[in-house]
Design a protein around this motif. Sequence first.
Motif, PDB file in Angstrom:
ATOM      1  N   PHE A   1      18.049 -46.991 -53.435  1.00 27.08           N
ATOM      2  CA  PHE A   1      17.746 -47.936 -52.369  1.00 27.08           C
ATOM      3  C   PHE A   1      17.206 -49.214 -52.995  1.00 27.08           C
ATOM      4  O   PHE A   1      16.279 -49.174 -53.806  1.00 27.08           O
TER       5      PHE A   1
ATOM      6  N   LEU B   1      21.512 -49.174 -49.397  1.00 28.09           N
ATOM      7  CA  LEU B   1      21.788 -47.883 -50.013  1.00 28.09           C
ATOM      8  C   LEU B   1      22.945 -48.004 -50.989  1.00 28.09           C
ATOM      9  O   LEU B   1      23.987 -48.564 -50.674  1.00 28.09           O
TER      10      LEU B   1
ATOM     11  N   GLU C   1      24.985 -45.292 -53.703  1.00 26.37           N
ATOM     12  CA  GLU C   1      25.050 -43.874 -54.070  1.00 26.37           C
ATOM     13  C   GLU C   1      26.302 -43.592 -54.875  1.00 26.37           C
ATOM     14  O   GLU C   1      27.288 -44.345 -54.830  1.00 26.37           O
TER      15      GLU C   1
ATOM     16  N   ILE D   1      21.256 -41.474 -55.717  1.00 28.51           N
ATOM     17  CA  ILE D   1      20.957 -42.272 -54.523  1.00 28.51           C
ATOM     18  C   ILE D   1      19.973 -43.356 -54.921  1.00 28.51           C
ATOM     19  O   ILE D   1      18.924 -43.068 -55.505  1.00 28.51           O
TER      20      ILE D   1
ATOM     21  N   THR E   1      16.008 -40.970 -42.045  1.00 22.73           N
ATOM     22  CA  THR E   1      15.823 -42.325 -42.569  1.00 22.73           C
ATOM     23  C   THR E   1      16.978 -42.732 -43.463  1.00 22.73           C
ATOM     24  O   THR E   1      17.463 -43.877 -43.405  1.00 22.73           O
ATOM     25  N   SER E   2      17.450 -41.779 -44.255  1.00 22.45           N
ATOM     26  CA  SER E   2      18.574 -42.064 -45.142  1.00 22.45           C
ATOM     27  C   SER E   2      19.835 -42.390 -44.342  1.00 22.45           C
ATOM     28  O   SER E   2      20.572 -43.327 -44.663  1.00 22.45           O
TER      29      SER E   2
ATOM     30  N   ARG F   1      19.530 -45.860 -42.814  1.00 19.19           N
ATOM     31  CA  ARG F   1      19.766 -46.893 -43.823  1.00 19.19           C
ATOM     32  C   ARG F   1      21.240 -46.965 -44.224  1.00 19.19           C
ATOM     33  O   ARG F   1      21.768 -48.054 -44.488  1.00 19.19           O
ATOM     34  N   LYS F   2      21.875 -45.801 -44.252  1.00 21.71           N
ATOM     35  CA  LYS F   2      23.298 -45.792 -44.570  1.00 21.71           C
ATOM     36  C   LYS F   2      24.100 -46.500 -43.485  1.00 21.71           C
ATOM     37  O   LYS F   2      25.027 -47.260 -43.781  1.00 21.71           O
TER      38      LYS F   2
ATOM     39  N   GLU G   1      16.047 -37.374 -44.347  1.00 22.43           N
ATOM     40  CA  GLU G   1      17.484 -37.446 -44.101  1.00 22.43           C
ATOM     41  C   GLU G   1      17.797 -38.395 -42.944  1.00 22.43           C
ATOM     42  O   GLU G   1      18.790 -39.143 -42.991  1.00 22.43           O
TER      43      GLU G   1
END
Length: 208
Positions: A48, A54, A56, A46, A91-92, A95-96, A89
């Motif tokens: 950023f 993002l 990955e 992953i 926040t991830s 962002r995704k 998670e």
Amino acid sequence: MVRGKTEMKLIENVTSRQVTFSKRRNGLLKKAFELSVLCDAEVAVIVFSPRGRLYEFSSTSMEKTIDRYRTHAKNGINNSEVTQQWKFEATSMSRKIEFLEVSKRKLLGESLESCSVEELHEIEGKIEQSLCNIRGRKNQLLGEQIAQLKEQEQMLTKENALLREKCKLRSQPPQAAPEETVPCDHDSQNMEVETELYIGWPGRRRTN
């Protein structure tokens, strides 16, 4: 020509920093892919970008790899760490979602100022592939509709032929019944009938 050793510090120039990030990011993802193929390892990466984008890579599934990591890291995790993990998670995921929205805008031809030539070429390839899939599906639907219309045409042609046959039968005049002939005896018409008139007492006849 021998490459010089890169000094490990922040690159001050923004353009050079972005170019270096793109190259090293692609190299990292390539190495992760090679490691997963050559060694049959489960790898998940992953990344950023400085702008929050993002990137990955997962050899199987990112969610499955993260769940597997959580299973192995359960021991010694307290509630505060779990809370922090959930925040990370969340926040991830946000962002995704933002990354997907940016990708969508790029596919629509918007916000292309920050794209490099490689990224534009990749977007162009995705659009061409999407157009190819759309045209294939459209041609399939048109072919099915044409086949249905041909079947309907054949059915209507048969019904039309039947109706024409019925109209022909109804338009024909009815046949007249044969006239009955009554035998006529011409001899009986020409036959004379003789009558005899007698006046007097019964039992007596006039003799001619």
